[in-house]
Motif scaffolding. Structure first.
Motif, PDB file in Angstrom:
ATOM      1  N   VAL A  63       0.841  -1.195   0.000  1.00  0.00           N
ATOM      2  CA  VAL A  63       0.000   0.000   0.000  1.00  0.00           C
ATOM      3  C   VAL A  63       0.876   1.245   0.000  1.00  0.00           C
ATOM      4  CG1 VAL A  63      -1.706   1.339   1.317  1.00  0.00           C
ATOM      5  CG2 VAL A  63      -1.884  -1.146   1.246  1.00  0.00           C
ATOM      6  N   SER A  64       0.422   2.288  -0.717  1.00  0.00           N
ATOM      7  CA  SER A  64       1.019   3.611  -0.605  1.00  0.00           C
ATOM      8  C   SER A  64      -0.090   4.622  -0.343  1.00  0.00           C
ATOM      9  CB  SER A  64       1.772   3.989  -1.888  1.00  0.00           C
ATOM     10  OG  SER A  64       0.866   4.088  -2.985  1.00  0.00           O
ATOM     11  N   THR A  65       0.224   5.679   0.389  1.00  0.00           N
ATOM     12  CA  THR A  65      -0.752   6.717   0.690  1.00  0.00           C
ATOM     13  C   THR A  65      -0.643   7.850  -0.321  1.00  0.00           C
ATOM     14  OG1 THR A  65       0.799   7.792   2.202  1.00  0.00           O
ATOM     15  CG2 THR A  65      -0.694   6.153   3.132  1.00  0.00           C
ATOM     16  N   THR A  66      -1.537   8.826  -0.228  1.00  0.00           N
ATOM     17  CA  THR A  66      -1.532   9.961  -1.149  1.00  0.00           C
ATOM     18  C   THR A  66      -0.213  10.718  -1.034  1.00  0.00           C
ATOM     19  OG1 THR A  66      -3.928  10.203  -1.021  1.00  0.00           O
ATOM     20  CG2 THR A  66      -2.678  12.119  -1.764  1.00  0.00           C
ATOM     21  N   GLY A  67       0.423  10.921  -2.176  1.00  0.00           N
ATOM     22  CA  GLY A  67       1.694  11.631  -2.221  1.00  0.00           C
ATOM     23  C   GLY A  67       2.907  10.770  -1.935  1.00  0.00           C
ATOM     24  N   THR A  92       1.483   7.039  -5.915  1.00  0.00           N
ATOM     25  CA  THR A  92       0.579   7.629  -4.942  1.00  0.00           C
ATOM     26  C   THR A  92      -0.753   6.884  -4.844  1.00  0.00           C
ATOM     27  OG1 THR A  92      -0.656   9.664  -4.413  1.00  0.00           O
ATOM     28  CG2 THR A  92      -0.205   9.253  -6.729  1.00  0.00           C
ATOM     29  N   ASP A  93      -1.236   6.685  -3.621  1.00  0.00           N
ATOM     30  CA  ASP A  93      -2.556   6.119  -3.333  1.00  0.00           C
ATOM     31  C   ASP A  93      -2.815   4.849  -4.149  1.00  0.00           C
ATOM     32  OD1 ASP A  93      -5.071   5.883  -2.207  1.00  0.00           O
ATOM     33  OD2 ASP A  93      -6.026   7.187  -3.683  1.00  0.00           O
ATOM     34  N   SER A  94      -1.985   3.855  -3.955  1.00  0.00           N
ATOM     35  CA  SER A  94      -2.079   2.608  -4.718  1.00  0.00           C
ATOM     36  C   SER A  94      -2.060   1.412  -3.779  1.00  0.00           C
ATOM     37  CB  SER A  94      -0.923   2.498  -5.723  1.00  0.00           C
ATOM     38  OG  SER A  94      -0.933   3.575  -6.639  1.00  0.00           O
ATOM     39  N   ALA A  95      -2.561   0.279  -4.275  1.00  0.00           N
ATOM     40  CA  ALA A  95      -2.584  -0.939  -3.472  1.00  0.00           C
ATOM     41  C   ALA A  95      -2.472  -2.147  -4.392  1.00  0.00           C
ATOM     42  CB  ALA A  95      -3.862  -1.025  -2.643  1.00  0.00           C
ATOM     43  N   ALA A  96      -1.767  -3.178  -3.911  1.00  0.00           N
ATOM     44  CA  ALA A  96      -1.581  -4.393  -4.704  1.00  0.00           C
ATOM     45  C   ALA A  96      -1.491  -5.594  -3.775  1.00  0.00           C
ATOM     46  CB  ALA A  96      -0.326  -4.295  -5.560  1.00  0.00           C
ATOM     47  N   SER A 114      -2.915  16.676  -8.955  1.00  0.00           N
ATOM     48  CA  SER A 114      -3.931  16.488  -7.919  1.00  0.00           C
ATOM     49  C   SER A 114      -3.875  15.088  -7.306  1.00  0.00           C
ATOM     50  CB  SER A 114      -5.325  16.749  -8.487  1.00  0.00           C
ATOM     51  OG  SER A 114      -5.707  15.743  -9.405  1.00  0.00           O
ATOM     52  N   ARG A 115      -3.308  14.127  -8.021  1.00  0.00           N
ATOM     53  CA  ARG A 115      -3.196  12.770  -7.487  1.00  0.00           C
ATOM     54  C   ARG A 115      -2.240  12.702  -6.295  1.00  0.00           C
ATOM     55  NH1 ARG A 115      -0.763   9.235 -11.690  1.00  0.00           N
ATOM     56  NH2 ARG A 115      -1.484   7.508 -10.380  1.00  0.00           N
ATOM     57  N   TYR A 116      -1.357  13.700  -6.190  1.00  0.00           N
ATOM     58  CA  TYR A 116      -0.293  13.660  -5.188  1.00  0.00           C
ATOM     59  C   TYR A 116      -0.566  14.567  -3.991  1.00  0.00           C
ATOM     60  CZ  TYR A 116       2.185  11.346  -8.968  1.00  0.00           C
ATOM     61  OH  TYR A 116       2.547  10.477  -9.961  1.00  0.00           O
ATOM     62  N   ARG A 117      -1.772  15.119  -3.891  1.00  0.00           N
ATOM     63  CA  ARG A 117      -2.062  16.018  -2.782  1.00  0.00           C
ATOM     64  C   ARG A 117      -3.501  15.824  -2.327  1.00  0.00           C
ATOM     65  NH1 ARG A 117      -0.836  21.476  -3.572  1.00  0.00           N
ATOM     66  NH2 ARG A 117      -2.737  22.200  -2.559  1.00  0.00           N
ATOM     67  N   HIS A 118      -3.778  16.196  -1.096  1.00  0.00           N
ATOM     68  CA  HIS A 118      -5.123  16.142  -0.562  1.00  0.00           C
ATOM     69  C   HIS A 118      -5.875  17.407  -0.956  1.00  0.00           C
ATOM     70  CE1 HIS A 118      -4.365  12.560   1.840  1.00  0.00           C
ATOM     71  NE2 HIS A 118      -3.219  13.104   2.225  1.00  0.00           N
ATOM     72  N   GLY A 119      -7.192  17.295  -1.037  1.00  0.00           N
ATOM     73  CA  GLY A 119      -8.006  18.461  -1.322  1.00  0.00           C
ATOM     74  C   GLY A 119      -8.398  18.572  -2.781  1.00  0.00           C
ATOM     75  N   TYR A 120      -8.829  19.762  -3.165  1.00  0.00           N
ATOM     76  CA  TYR A 120      -9.374  20.021  -4.510  1.00  0.00           C
ATOM     77  C   TYR A 120      -8.417  20.918  -5.273  1.00  0.00           C
ATOM     78  CZ  TYR A 120     -12.526  21.876  -8.106  1.00  0.00           C
ATOM     79  OH  TYR A 120     -13.097  22.252  -9.305  1.00  0.00           O
ATOM     80  N   LEU A 121      -8.040  20.484  -6.468  1.00  0.00           N
ATOM     81  CA  LEU A 121      -7.154  21.260  -7.346  1.00  0.00           C
ATOM     82  C   LEU A 121      -7.740  21.232  -8.745  1.00  0.00           C
ATOM     83  CD1 LEU A 121      -4.466  22.729  -7.967  1.00  0.00           C
ATOM     84  CD2 LEU A 121      -3.442  20.473  -8.340  1.00  0.00           C
ATOM     85  N   SER A 122      -7.900  22.418  -9.363  1.00  0.00           N
ATOM     86  CA  SER A 122      -8.492  22.491 -10.704  1.00  0.00           C
ATOM     87  C   SER A 122      -7.920  23.691 -11.439  1.00  0.00           C
ATOM     88  CB  SER A 122     -10.015  22.601 -10.615  1.00  0.00           C
ATOM     89  OG  SER A 122     -10.386  23.864 -10.068  1.00  0.00           O
ATOM     90  N   GLU A 139       7.820  16.372  -4.406  1.00  0.00           N
ATOM     91  CA  GLU A 139       7.943  16.304  -2.952  1.00  0.00           C
ATOM     92  C   GLU A 139       7.141  17.389  -2.251  1.00  0.00           C
ATOM     93  OE1 GLU A 139      12.235  18.673  -2.843  1.00  0.00           O
ATOM     94  OE2 GLU A 139      12.144  16.510  -2.535  1.00  0.00           O
ATOM     95  N   ASP A 140       6.904  18.531  -2.930  1.00  0.00           N
ATOM     96  CA  ASP A 140       6.114  19.625  -2.358  1.00  0.00           C
ATOM     97  C   ASP A 140       5.258  20.209  -3.476  1.00  0.00           C
ATOM     98  OD1 ASP A 140       5.091  22.007  -1.325  1.00  0.00           O
ATOM     99  OD2 ASP A 140       6.830  22.317  -0.020  1.00  0.00           O
ATOM    100  N   THR A 141       4.004  19.781  -3.554  1.00  0.00           N
ATOM    101  CA  THR A 141       3.144  20.216  -4.669  1.00  0.00           C
ATOM    102  C   THR A 141       2.780  21.695  -4.566  1.00  0.00           C
ATOM    103  OG1 THR A 141       1.182  19.418  -3.481  1.00  0.00           O
ATOM    104  CG2 THR A 141       2.204  17.931  -5.087  1.00  0.00           C
ATOM    105  N   ASP A 142       2.800  22.281  -3.373  1.00  0.00           N
ATOM    106  CA  ASP A 142       2.554  23.728  -3.271  1.00  0.00           C
ATOM    107  C   ASP A 142       3.676  24.506  -3.945  1.00  0.00           C
ATOM    108  OD1 ASP A 142       0.064  23.885  -1.847  1.00  0.00           O
ATOM    109  OD2 ASP A 142       1.120  23.183  -0.071  1.00  0.00           O
ATOM    110  N   LYS A 143       4.918  24.107  -3.701  1.00  0.00           N
ATOM    111  CA  LYS A 143       6.049  24.750  -4.382  1.00  0.00           C
ATOM    112  C   LYS A 143       5.981  24.510  -5.880  1.00  0.00           C
ATOM    113  CE  LYS A 143       9.388  24.719  -0.579  1.00  0.00           C
ATOM    114  NZ  LYS A 143      10.711  24.218  -0.118  1.00  0.00           N
TER     115      LYS A 143
END
Length: 322
Positions: free
Chosen positions: A116-120, A137-141, A266-274, A291-295
């Motif tokens: 399992v991996s979490t978001t980001g 990001t956010d995957s499972a196998a 948007s796959r790598y961060r929480h919340g809404y991005l458009s 590593e830092d989607t805001d930057k």
């Protein structure tokens, strides 16, 4: 493994024990075996306590439809495998109270997955045969290796597999990847498998991959990307994004639409991005660190006529620069 954080395999085993005990009516023999398993490792006991806590917190019998599901499990113990029973119960819970249970069922799904991996997050796993599995990001196998095959089930998200030759068995066992839309066989090389809601995409980096469909064997060569859905498969033109760059923590684009780029980030961060429609077709090329989607987003106004609008930290929209 942290003493307070049992791994997914241990939690998966605990769930199986819970279902086995329910199916048997808490058989004394199974209770003794379960207690032996719990006492074998501290991680086992922690996993058992976590599963029991989740079971109690969810109050399964109070959810509409859950009582029927539990009765079905109890009455059908000889006909249902444990994994099928868990799937049935989870399905009824989703129907009964999807909003309330969504977060807990996602956690349950993570606990029942081998990898399992979490978001980001990007994670790397060494498999028993020497192959290497990367999860985006956010995957499972899940992993199912036996004497006849080496099988990886991609439950959600994206993976990169570096194939190793099978030296444990003769003849060599096939190395297979299963998704909702495809059954793939990897050979010496590397390939990316991405499972979206409506399709699976396979990008071969090195070597070759065989797509198995009824009556058809389709080969995918290095440098090619294939799209598979319920209607069939098709070879895609050259992609506007490096399929494997995420394993290095990067997005590498080539004349990519801004709307597609934003959807990817948007796959790598929480919340809404458009992004607004008036800037959706702007194009960009470059190498961007994840590593830092805001930057990362702050770089866009330096090369494109856009501004970043924040309603909150978790609600972000790209708009045309006035």
């Amino acid at each position: 493994m942290s003493a307070l954080n049992p791994g997914p395999r241990a939690v998966k085993q605990a769930i199986h024990w819970m279902l086995k005990l329910r199916e048997s009516g808490n058989s004394p023999q199974l209770l003794q075996q379960c207690e032996h398993w719990r006492g074998a490792k501290q991680e086992h006991e922690l996993a058992w306590q976590r599963v029991q806590s989740l079971h109690q917190d969810l109050n399964l019998r109070a959810v509409p439809g859950a009582g029927i599901a539990l009765q079905t499990l109890e009455n059908s113990s000889q006909r249902l495998q444990r994994r099928q029973a868990l799937k049935l119960l989870s399905g009824v819970l989703v129907i009964g109270s999807a909003t309330w249970l969504g977060k807990d069922l996602q956690a349950l799904n993570n606990w029942t997955s081998d990898f399992v991996s979490t978001t980001g997050e990007h994670r790397r796993f060494s498999l028993p045969d020497g192959s290497v599995l990367h999860l985006n990001t956010d995957s499972a196998a899940d992993l199912a290796f036996d004497s006849k095959q080496r099988l990886i089930r991609l439950k959600r998200g994206e993976m990169l597999l570096s194939c190793a030759n099978d030296t444990a068995y003769a003849p060599a066992r096939p190395l297979l990847v299963h998704t909702r839309h495809a059954l793939l066989e990897g050979f010496d090389g590397r390939f990316v498998v991405r499972q979206d809601a409506d399709c699976t995409r396979i990008s071969v980096i090195q070597g070759s991959v065989a797509l198995h469909t009824p009556g058809v064997l389709q080969w995918i060569s290095a440098g090619q990307t294939l799209r598979v859905d319920a209607q069939g498969f098709s070879l895609l033109p050259q992609q506007d994004m490096d399929a494997a760059a995420w394993t290095e923590g990067l997005i590498v684009t080539r004349d990519m639409r801004l709307a597609d780029f934003v959807a990817e980030v948007s796959r790598y961060r929480h919340g809404y991005l458009s992004c607004a429609d008036e800037v959706a077709n702007l194009r960009l090329s470059g190498v961007f660190r994840l590593e830092d989607t805001d930057k990362l987003l702050q770089l866009l106004p330096q090369t494109l006529p856009v501004k970043i609008s924040y309603r909150t930290r978790f609600w972000v929209r790209l708009e045309r620069l006035a």
